[in-house]
Design an enzyme around this catalytic site. Structure first.
Site, PDB file in Angstrom:
ATOM      1  N   HIS A 191     -27.053 -36.620  -9.478  1.00  0.00           N
ATOM      2  CA  HIS A 191     -26.927 -35.217  -9.091  1.00  0.00           C
ATOM      3  C   HIS A 191     -25.735 -34.596  -9.821  1.00  0.00           C
ATOM      4  O   HIS A 191     -24.782 -35.303 -10.140  1.00  0.00           O
ATOM      5  CB  HIS A 191     -26.721 -35.089  -7.576  1.00  0.00           C
ATOM      6  CG  HIS A 191     -27.873 -35.599  -6.771  1.00  0.00           C
ATOM      7  ND1 HIS A 191     -27.948 -36.912  -6.339  1.00  0.00           N
ATOM      8  CD2 HIS A 191     -28.995 -34.981  -6.330  1.00  0.00           C
ATOM      9  CE1 HIS A 191     -29.081 -37.074  -5.663  1.00  0.00           C
ATOM     10  NE2 HIS A 191     -29.732 -35.925  -5.648  1.00  0.00           N
ATOM     11  N   ASP A 240     -22.822 -40.532  -8.579  1.00  0.00           N
ATOM     12  CA  ASP A 240     -24.102 -41.253  -8.541  1.00  0.00           C
ATOM     13  C   ASP A 240     -24.843 -41.174  -9.878  1.00  0.00           C
ATOM     14  O   ASP A 240     -25.888 -41.805 -10.045  1.00  0.00           O
ATOM     15  CB  ASP A 240     -24.980 -40.770  -7.385  1.00  0.00           C
ATOM     16  CG  ASP A 240     -25.522 -39.351  -7.560  1.00  0.00           C
ATOM     17  OD1 ASP A 240     -25.321 -38.735  -8.620  1.00  0.00           O
ATOM     18  OD2 ASP A 240     -26.159 -38.849  -6.599  1.00  0.00           O
ATOM     19  N   SER A 268     -32.307 -30.547  -3.545  1.00  0.00           N
ATOM     20  CA  SER A 268     -30.883 -30.889  -3.563  1.00  0.00           C
ATOM     21  C   SER A 268     -30.103 -30.083  -4.595  1.00  0.00           C
ATOM     22  O   SER A 268     -28.902 -29.870  -4.432  1.00  0.00           O
ATOM     23  CB  SER A 268     -30.701 -32.382  -3.846  1.00  0.00           C
ATOM     24  OG  SER A 268     -31.277 -32.734  -5.101  1.00  0.00           O
TER      25      SER A 268
END
Length: 270
Positions: A242, A239, A77
């Site tokens: 990330h 969040d 990611s």
């Protein structure tokens, strides 16, 4: 990027060797549940803005040209850009535009990175890329290996093996080594310290293995860790897990010079 349940299980496994007490087991188990509740499960996919970026800053566009610099992103990611607020803030896009400006050539970006990937996930990504090997590539991987309890030596050796597949095909490769998981505030102590220890140990092992290849490694934990640790509200996405666009801009900033040098964009630096 990281599975908190797996991290807690890894802590249990490590602790059991030294006789982890029932109190410690309960503490880590509780902390893992707490962190999962705070972070939640990502429900969105990263943006995708693959295409050709021109030196004048325009793009992505459809462009057929023999003078295109082919650029690819591989990994998890962090390479895919999960958490970026818009397509133009993806790390691959930031780097593609910068490469186009520095080289004076259009740059074609192809993103092979997949959120949640471990180093084993590089195999199918690179399989797909070798059909038409890129000129330059960035690899960012490692966080999910920590939480999956993959042996550090095995993980680092596999990374070097996959990187060699790219360099053998003529691709100049720059690898951002495992980030510092200890900067993720929702992971409480002492679980966060364990995450930091393992992630930094993996980063060191990755660097050792990559030194035996033609790739260039960039120590992301050492360079970016203090920024994310001291200014989390500026560099993490909502969040708190990330990076956001500013966080990815920091990462792209430390990757750009090695990428230009490795790809021969700055001829005088070779």
């Amino acid at each position: 990027m990281v599975g908190l349940r797996a991290l807690r299980v890894a802590a249990m496994t490590a602790g059991s060797v030294g006789g982890l007490s029932g109190v410690a087991y309960t503490l880590l188990n509780t902390q893992s549940r707490q962190a999962r509740t705070i972070i939640g499960v990502p429900r969105d996919l990263p943006f995708n803005a693959d295409g050709v970026y021109r030196p004048d800053g325009t793009g992505p566009v459809a462009l057929s040209s023999t003078d295109v610099l082919r650029f690819a992103m591989f990994g998890d990611s962090s390479a895919a850009g999960l958490g970026a607020e818009s397509p133009d803030r993806l790390p691959g896009v930031v780097l593609a535009r910068a490469l186009a400006e520095e080289s004076g050539r259009p740059v074609r970006l192809v993103t092979h990175a997949v959120s949640g990937s471990r180093t084993t996930g590089l195999i199918p990504q690179i399989d797909a890329a070798l059909v038409d090997p890129p000129d330059v590539a960035v690899v960012m991987i490692g966080g999910n290996d920590v939480t999956a309890r993959m042996r550090i030596g095995t993980s680092a050796a596999l990374l070097a093996e996959q990187v060699r597949r790219l360099t053998d095909a003529g691709t100049a490769v720059v690898v951002g080594t495992c980030p510092d998981l200890g900067t993720i505030r929702p992971i409480p102590q002492p679980l966060r310290t364990l995450a930091q220890h393992w992630s930094r140990a993996l980063a060191r092992a990755q660097t050792r293995e990559l030194n035996r290849t033609e790739a260039t490694s960039v120590p992301m934990a050492a360079i970016l860790g203090p920024w994310f640790r001291d200014r989390p509200d500026e560099y993490f996405s909502p969040d708190r897990f990330h990076p956001n666009g500013d966080g990815y801009a920091l990462a792209a900033g430390v990757m750009l010079a090695p990428l230009c040098a490795a790809g021969g964009v700055w001829k005088s630096s070779r």
